[in-house]
Design a protein around this motif. Structure first.
Motif, mmCIF file in Angstrom:
data_model
loop_
_atom_site.group_PDB
_atom_site.id
_atom_site.type_symbol
_atom_site.label_atom_id
_atom_site.label_comp_id
_atom_site.label_asym_id
_atom_site.label_seq_id
_atom_site.Cartn_x
_atom_site.Cartn_y
_atom_site.Cartn_z
ATOM 1 N N HIS A 102 42.340 42.101 39.042
ATOM 2 C CA HIS A 102 42.766 41.047 39.917
ATOM 3 C C HIS A 102 42.684 39.886 38.777
ATOM 4 C CE1 HIS A 102 41.743 37.512 42.651
ATOM 5 N NE2 HIS A 102 43.151 38.343 43.491
ATOM 6 N N VAL A 103 43.748 38.911 38.837
ATOM 7 C CA VAL A 103 43.639 37.731 38.297
ATOM 8 C C VAL A 103 43.644 36.535 39.442
ATOM 9 C CG1 VAL A 103 44.564 36.094 36.504
ATOM 10 C CG2 VAL A 103 44.548 38.670 36.126
ATOM 11 N N ARG A 104 42.535 35.925 39.268
ATOM 12 C CA ARG A 104 42.267 34.793 40.530
ATOM 13 C C ARG A 104 43.383 33.777 40.493
ATOM 14 N NH1 ARG A 104 37.859 33.806 39.408
ATOM 15 N NH2 ARG A 104 37.865 31.517 38.850
ATOM 16 N N PHE A 105 43.964 33.572 41.635
ATOM 17 C CA PHE A 105 44.828 32.387 41.945
ATOM 18 C C PHE A 105 44.635 31.623 43.146
ATOM 19 C CE2 PHE A 105 46.911 36.327 43.320
ATOM 20 C CZ PHE A 105 47.453 35.878 44.542
ATOM 21 N N GLU A 106 45.250 30.445 43.376
ATOM 22 C CA GLU A 106 44.682 29.876 44.752
ATOM 23 C C GLU A 106 45.863 29.480 45.382
ATOM 24 O OE1 GLU A 106 41.727 29.492 45.269
ATOM 25 O OE2 GLU A 106 40.644 30.119 43.565
ATOM 26 N N GLU A 107 45.574 29.042 46.608
ATOM 27 C CA GLU A 107 46.770 28.831 47.452
ATOM 28 C C GLU A 107 47.449 27.321 47.054
ATOM 29 O OE1 GLU A 107 47.771 28.583 52.199
ATOM 30 O OE2 GLU A 107 45.718 28.831 51.753
#
Length: 201
Positions: free
Chosen positions: A115-120
């Protein structure tokens, strides 16, 4: 000055932006800039656990030294220099490609499966060329996921945001509603962000 060949058509009108590559000579402090169109930002994730960090790495300066010294057109010397990319013109719709696949010896490929963190919400302020208009917030509206181990096998499906703000998973002929928490936990391959029409540049 920013000089470019015009990119026309619906695709470039929606997804097209411009990158600036700038080299700074450490001998005479002059800079040289070139510009190229892009339809997506392709980000290395080997050393990044989030999209924000991958963007910072993408726009961080690379040192040109040793055998890679820069031949400066201004002072004529082969000198140490720094080279950096920046987003010079941001598109209305930003496509972010996470480089999950690596080519190995013998034509084989492997996949970075984590998982590579991303935001809304996403901002490009720190990635823009200095002095250029800053786009404000981008909002996430689509995520493309690859399920499988290599480029030669697997399956693609997507999560998309409806105009009413509800998220759906689209997997061939299967459609189901999902929460934003499910979306943000996805092992994304591509991310699609749309610029806020009220605050975008």
């Amino acid at each position: 000055p920013f000089c470019r060949q015009p990119q026309t058509g619906v695709i470039y009108g929606m997804f097209g932006g411009y990158l600036r590559s700038q080299v700074r000579c450490e001998s005479c402090r002059s800079t040289s800039s070139t510009y190229e169109p892009f339809l997506d930002l392709s980000l290395e994730i080997n050393k990044a656990d989030s999209v924000d960090k991958a963007l910072r790495l993408f726009t961080s300066a690379e040192v040109l030294d040793g055998a890679n010294k820069y031949k400066c057109a201004r002072c004529g010397q082969r000198s140490r220099a720094s080279k950096a990319f920046s987003v010079h013109r941001a598109p209305p719709v930003l496509t972010v490609h996470l480089k999950r696949f690596e080519n190995k010896w013998g034509g084989r490929s492997s996949k970075i499966s984590r998982h590579v963190r991303f935001e809304e919400r996403l901002r490009l302020d720190g990635c823009m060329s200095q002095g250029e208009a800053r786009p404000q917030a981008y909002g996430l509206y689509g995520v493309l996921i690859h399920s499988g181990a290599t480029t030669k096998c697997g399956h693609y499906y997507a999560m998309v945001k409806n105009s009413n703000g509800v998220w759906y998973e689209m997997d061939d002929d299967s459609v189901r509603q999902v929460s934003i928490n499910t979306v943000l936990k996805a092992e994304a391959y591509m991310l699609f962000y749309v610029q806020d029409p009220e605050t975008g540049a």
